[in-house]
Scaffold this motif. Structure first.
Motif, PDB file in Angstrom:
ATOM      1  N   MET A   1      10.173  23.543  50.259  1.00  0.00           N
ATOM      2  CA  MET A   1      10.823  24.037  49.071  1.00  0.00           C
ATOM      3  C   MET A   1      10.344  23.208  47.886  1.00  0.00           C
ATOM      4  SD  MET A   1      14.867  24.449  48.295  1.00  0.00           S
ATOM      5  CE  MET A   1      15.373  25.555  49.558  1.00  0.00           C
ATOM      6  N   SER A   2       9.954  23.877  46.840  1.00  0.00           N
ATOM      7  CA  SER A   2       9.463  23.155  45.670  1.00  0.00           C
ATOM      8  C   SER A   2      10.623  22.565  44.893  1.00  0.00           C
ATOM      9  CB  SER A   2       8.662  24.105  44.784  1.00  0.00           C
ATOM     10  OG  SER A   2       9.526  25.047  44.181  1.00  0.00           O
ATOM     11  N   GLY A   3      10.302  21.696  43.962  1.00  0.00           N
ATOM     12  CA  GLY A   3      11.341  21.054  43.160  1.00  0.00           C
ATOM     13  C   GLY A   3      12.129  22.049  42.332  1.00  0.00           C
ATOM     14  N   THR A   4      11.439  23.076  41.825  1.00  0.00           N
ATOM     15  CA  THR A   4      12.113  24.090  41.017  1.00  0.00           C
ATOM     16  C   THR A   4      13.106  24.875  41.864  1.00  0.00           C
ATOM     17  OG1 THR A   4      10.169  24.285  39.609  1.00  0.00           O
ATOM     18  CG2 THR A   4      11.750  26.084  39.530  1.00  0.00           C
ATOM     19  N   ARG A   5      12.711  25.275  43.050  1.00  0.00           N
ATOM     20  CA  ARG A   5      13.613  26.021  43.932  1.00  0.00           C
ATOM     21  C   ARG A   5      14.802  25.162  44.346  1.00  0.00           C
ATOM     22  NH1 ARG A   5      12.678  30.672  42.570  1.00  0.00           N
ATOM     23  NH2 ARG A   5      10.933  31.780  43.458  1.00  0.00           N
ATOM     24  N   THR A   6      14.564  23.891  44.582  1.00  0.00           N
ATOM     25  CA  THR A   6      15.661  22.989  44.950  1.00  0.00           C
ATOM     26  C   THR A   6      16.688  22.939  43.832  1.00  0.00           C
ATOM     27  OG1 THR A   6      14.166  21.653  46.293  1.00  0.00           O
ATOM     28  CG2 THR A   6      16.258  20.648  45.661  1.00  0.00           C
ATOM     29  N   LEU A   7      16.237  22.803  42.593  1.00  0.00           N
ATOM     30  CA  LEU A   7      17.156  22.788  41.453  1.00  0.00           C
ATOM     31  C   LEU A   7      17.869  24.123  41.299  1.00  0.00           C
ATOM     32  CD1 LEU A   7      15.089  20.804  38.803  1.00  0.00           C
ATOM     33  CD2 LEU A   7      17.087  20.030  40.088  1.00  0.00           C
ATOM     34  N   GLN A   8      17.170  25.220  41.577  1.00  0.00           N
ATOM     35  CA  GLN A   8      17.805  26.535  41.498  1.00  0.00           C
ATOM     36  C   GLN A   8      18.906  26.683  42.545  1.00  0.00           C
ATOM     37  OE1 GLN A   8      14.389  29.110  41.805  1.00  0.00           O
ATOM     38  NE2 GLN A   8      14.368  29.494  39.594  1.00  0.00           N
ATOM     39  N   VAL A   9      18.652  26.201  43.746  1.00  0.00           N
ATOM     40  CA  VAL A   9      19.663  26.282  44.805  1.00  0.00           C
ATOM     41  C   VAL A   9      20.858  25.410  44.456  1.00  0.00           C
ATOM     42  CG1 VAL A   9      20.150  25.730  47.215  1.00  0.00           C
ATOM     43  CG2 VAL A   9      18.056  26.936  46.621  1.00  0.00           C
ATOM     44  N   ILE A  10      20.623  24.216  43.956  1.00  0.00           N
ATOM     45  CA  ILE A  10      21.724  23.337  43.563  1.00  0.00           C
ATOM     46  C   ILE A  10      22.521  23.968  42.434  1.00  0.00           C
ATOM     47  CG2 ILE A  10      22.288  21.111  42.504  1.00  0.00           C
ATOM     48  CD1 ILE A  10      19.957  19.938  44.165  1.00  0.00           C
TER      49      ILE A  10
END
Length: 119
Positions: A1-10
C-alpha cells in the motif's frame, strides 16, 4: 500500500477510530468511577461522570468533523478535476463513514448525559 492510500484509509476510518476511543473512555472511566464510589465527585460544578462524558464526546466530535470537512473539499476536487475510481471511492466512503460516525458519537454521548451514571 502506498503512502497516499494509507493516508486515505486512515482518513476514511478516522471517525470510527474516534468513536471507538470515545466508547472505550466513556465506559472505562464510568465503570471505574462507579466501581470505586467516586461517581458523586464533581469537576467544575458538575458530576465527574457527566464531565468526562461531555469532554470525551467533544474531543471525539472535533477530529471527526475536521476530517469530514477535509473529505468534502477532496470530494469537490475529485468532481472538478477527476480522479481514479479508487480515489473517488475512498473519498465517498470516507464521507459516509465520517458522517455516520458523527451521528454515532452524538448518539453515544447524549444518553450517557441524560441517564443516571451508576444506575
Amino acid at each position: 500500500m502506498s503512502g497516499t492510500r494509507t493516508l486515505q484509509v486512515i482518513g476514511m476510518l478516522s471517525g470510527m477510530i474516534a468513536w471507538a476511543v470515545q466508547f472505550t473512555v466513556i465506559y472505562g472511566i464510568t465503570s471505574t468511577l462507579c466501581g470505586r464510589g467516586w461517581a458523586d465527585a464533581s469537576l467544575f460544578g458538575i458530576g465527574a461522570v457527566p464531565a468526562v462524558i461531555l469532554a470525551t464526546t467533544l474531543l471525539a466530535l472535533a477530529p471527526t468533523a475536521l476530517m469530514l470537512m477535509v473529505l468534502l473539499r477532496a470530494h469537490r476536487q475529485v468532481e472538478e478535476q477527476g480522479a481514479s475510481a479508487a480515489t473517488a471511492f475512498m473519498v465517498q466512503a470516507g464521507l459516509l463513514i465520517n458522517g455516520l460516525s458523527l451521528v454515532v458519537i452524538l448518539w453515544q454521548g447524549a444518553p450517557a448525559l441524560i441517564l443516571p451514571a451508576c444506575a
